[in-house]
Design a protein around this motif. Structure first.
Motif, mmCIF file in Angstrom:
data_model
loop_
_atom_site.group_PDB
_atom_site.id
_atom_site.type_symbol
_atom_site.label_atom_id
_atom_site.label_comp_id
_atom_site.label_asym_id
_atom_site.label_seq_id
_atom_site.Cartn_x
_atom_site.Cartn_y
_atom_site.Cartn_z
ATOM 1 N N CYS A 148 0.839 -1.206 0.000
ATOM 2 C CA CYS A 148 0.000 0.000 0.000
ATOM 3 C C CYS A 148 0.875 1.257 0.000
ATOM 4 C CB CYS A 148 -0.877 -0.039 1.249
ATOM 5 S SG CYS A 148 -1.892 1.432 1.504
ATOM 6 N N SER A 161 0.715 3.506 2.035
ATOM 7 C CA SER A 161 1.112 3.751 3.428
ATOM 8 C C SER A 161 2.404 3.003 3.761
ATOM 9 C CB SER A 161 -0.004 3.323 4.390
ATOM 10 O OG SER A 161 -1.188 4.011 4.085
ATOM 11 N N HIS A 192 -0.652 -4.625 5.646
ATOM 12 C CA HIS A 192 -1.974 -4.534 6.278
ATOM 13 C C HIS A 192 -3.116 -4.809 5.322
ATOM 14 C CE1 HIS A 192 -0.708 -0.488 4.934
ATOM 15 N NE2 HIS A 192 -1.943 -0.440 4.480
ATOM 16 N N GLU A 193 -2.822 -5.303 4.117
ATOM 17 C CA GLU A 193 -3.886 -5.705 3.194
ATOM 18 C C GLU A 193 -3.738 -7.209 2.997
ATOM 19 O OE1 GLU A 193 -4.545 -1.983 0.244
ATOM 20 O OE2 GLU A 193 -2.678 -3.027 -0.064
ATOM 21 N N ASP A 229 -8.866 -2.378 3.030
ATOM 22 C CA ASP A 229 -8.082 -1.141 3.114
ATOM 23 C C ASP A 229 -8.471 -0.173 2.012
ATOM 24 O OD1 ASP A 229 -6.315 0.897 3.607
ATOM 25 O OD2 ASP A 229 -4.513 -0.173 3.021
HETATM 26 ZN ZN ZN Z 1 -3.008 0.852 3.347
#
Ligand code: ZN
Ligand code: NAD
Length: 344
Positions: free
Chosen positions: A38, A40, A60-61, A149
């Motif tokens: 991502c 992020s 986090h995905e 996300d």
């Molecule tokens: Zn993300």
């Protein structure tokens, strides 16, 4: 197990780390089948995410199968939310999961709970009942992956923008978040959606793959480009889907008086001197999204995928083994890739 870990500013590596275990009641352990990189994670790579530990697992995905934890989840295929909420505080009980009093996030450092992330063979997910969701029948892993996300973020961004049919929506950043915000915005039938990016390749992708009206600002200031595209009418809603201070400044220049600006891109310690008088007299409504309210939007996102209203998988340009994650980061950071999916 193998995992992508942070190695200090500018560095990620694939390393051997201990497998996660149940740590608290309500935890689940998920065997990850697909995970993604991502924007992020790029902030993190650039050292912009305070408190990320050297050796901490990123990511986090993810989608996978629950191997341990609450009985009703074990053996089920699930997608996970990047936002980890407790589900029981006053905010959670009002569906405002992104303001959860015990808010955390996966793989994004100490400021968000120091939880290990999902670019790994296994990930531990606290409060699984709130933060995991069974993948609906009929959806494959890649279709469901982004609803935890960036697609939920797009839906949340469109929601907080309160888009009406006469709006002209200018979205800065034609990366995955900008694209998915545009897909979500389309559902409110605004007069126009303009995707703005300074990378010509991202502009081409938005046009060719998702048929959006996309504007290239590599050679000209965004306000001039938007003025040209709208005969000087300018936008009525702007979204920062980048996370760079210059974009907030530009957003203020591309909107008419009385417009809304939603800041969805992530900020760390950046500062911006806001011209208060100008913002006040122009009635600029500047909104910050905070972390996207994933658990309040993912059902809507999954329904839109299941009904073929939108196809998030068209944003996937690269599918790599987790072993090749470092190459995946290079491809995404250099914007040769739109979205990189990793398979552990
Ligand atoms: Zn993300
Ligand atoms: P990305 O890096 O792939 O995309 C950013 C895009 O912005 C790129 O295409 C880049 O060319 C473009 N850009 C950079 N500077 C620009 C400028 N001045 N004008 C116009 N375009 C410019 O990242 P992404 O995955 O699409 O994520 C975008 C942002 O959203 C990141 O800041 C990410 O952290 C954030 N994000 C927020 C949430 C949330 O919960 N609020 C969730 C996910 C991601």
């Amino acid at each position: 197990m193998k995992a992508v870990v942070y190695g200090g500013p500018g560095t990620v590596r694939v390393d051997d780390v201990p497998e996660p275990k149940i740590d608290a009641p309500g935890d689940a352990v998920v065997k990850v089948s697909r995970t993604a990189i991502c924007g992020s994670d790029l902030h993190l790579l650039h050292g912009k995410t305070p408190g990320m530990r050297d050796g901490g697992v990123i990511g986090h995905e993810f989608v996978g199968v629950v191997t341990d934890g609450p009985e009703r989840f074990v053996g089920h295929r699930v997608l996970g939310s990047f936002l980890i909420a407790c589900g029981s505080c006053d905010f959670c009980s009002r569906q405002k999961f992104n303001f959860c009093r015990n808010r955390r996030a996966l793989g994004l450092g100490a400021l968000t709970g120091d939880l290990d992330g999902a670019q790994a063979e296994y990930v531990r997910v606290p409060d699984a009942a709130v933060n995991l969701k069974p993948v609906p029948d009929g959806l494959d892993d890649e279709q469901a992956l982004f609803a935890g996300d960036i697609l939920a973020t797009g839906f949340y961004a469109a929601r907080i923008c309160e888009i009406a049919p006469d709006d002209i929506v200018a979205i800065f950043g034609a990366g995955p978040v900008g694209l998915f915000t545009a897909l979500a915005a389309r559902r409110f039938s605004p007069e126009r959606i303009l995707l703005i990016d300074q990378d010509p390749e991202r502009v081409r992708f938005a046009r060719d793959v998702y048929d959006f009206e996309a504007l290239d600002t590599s050679e000209m200031a965004p306000e001039a480009v938007v003025a040209g595209a709208t005969d000087g009418r300018m936008a009525t809603v702007a979204v920062d889907a980048v996370g760079a201070v210059g974009v907030v400044k530009s957003a203020m220049k591309v909107v008419r008086d009385g417009s809304r600006i939603a800041v969805v891109g992530v900020y760390g310690s950046e500062r911006y001197e806001l011209p208060m008088g100008v913002a006040w007299v122009r009635g600029i409504d500047l909104r910050f999204s905070g972390m996207a309210n994933v658990q309040a939007t993912w059902d809507e996102a999954l329904d839109a995928i299941a009904s073929d209203e939108l196809d998030p998988t068209r944003a996937i340009t690269h599918r790599l083994s987790l072993d090749d994650a470092v190459a995946g980061y290079e491809l995404f950071e250099s914007r040769q890739a739109m979205k990189v999916v990793l398979q552990p």
